[in-house]
Motif scaffolding. Structure first.
Motif, short mmCIF file in Angstrom:
data_model
loop_
_atom_site.label_atom_id
_atom_site.label_comp_id
_atom_site.label_asym_id
_atom_site.label_seq_id
_atom_site.Cartn_x
_atom_site.Cartn_y
_atom_site.Cartn_z
N ASP A 1 0.81 -1.22 0.00
CA ASP A 1 0.00 0.00 0.00
C ASP A 1 0.84 1.28 0.00
O ASP A 1 0.31 2.37 0.08
CB ASP A 1 -0.95 0.00 1.19
CG ASP A 1 -0.23 -0.02 2.53
OD1 ASP A 1 0.96 -0.40 2.56
OD2 ASP A 1 -0.87 0.34 3.54
N GLN A 2 2.15 1.15 -0.11
CA GLN A 2 3.03 2.32 -0.11
C GLN A 2 3.16 2.93 -1.50
O GLN A 2 2.90 2.28 -2.50
CB GLN A 2 4.40 1.95 0.45
CG GLN A 2 4.34 1.58 1.92
CD GLN A 2 5.71 1.32 2.51
OE1 GLN A 2 6.71 1.52 1.86
NE2 GLN A 2 5.74 0.87 3.74
N ASP A 3 3.57 4.18 -1.54
CA ASP A 3 3.75 4.92 -2.79
C ASP A 3 5.16 4.65 -3.33
O ASP A 3 6.14 5.04 -2.72
CB ASP A 3 3.56 6.41 -2.54
CG ASP A 3 3.82 7.25 -3.78
OD1 ASP A 3 3.79 6.71 -4.90
OD2 ASP A 3 4.04 8.46 -3.62
N SER B 1 6.06 5.66 -6.48
CA SER B 1 6.12 6.46 -7.70
C SER B 1 7.54 6.95 -8.02
O SER B 1 7.83 7.27 -9.16
CB SER B 1 5.16 7.65 -7.61
OG SER B 1 5.49 8.48 -6.52
#
Length: 58
Positions: free
Chosen positions: A10-12, A14
């Motif tokens: 669930d972490q970003d 990007s």
């Protein structure tokens, strides 16, 4: 380079240069979720790492 797991899914990510479901091994390559060759199955080795570096540098 990131391989999300149970505790990090669930972490970003990007900012990651590449995201794969796993690093792959012979006979079981990993799926590139984001990065060079997205959607393809690869085995992370020195050749792929160099490809990621060149892709990220452009």
């Amino acid at each position: 380079m990131v391989t999300p797991g149970l505790y990090t899914s669930d972490q970003d990510f990007s900012e990651a240069q590449a995201v794969l479901n796993h690093l792959g091994d012979e006979g079981n390559p990993g799926l590139v979720l984001r990065g060079p060759r997205e959607g393809e199955r690869v085995m992370v080795d020195l050749v792929y790492l160099e490809e990621v570096r060149r892709w990220w540098s452009t």
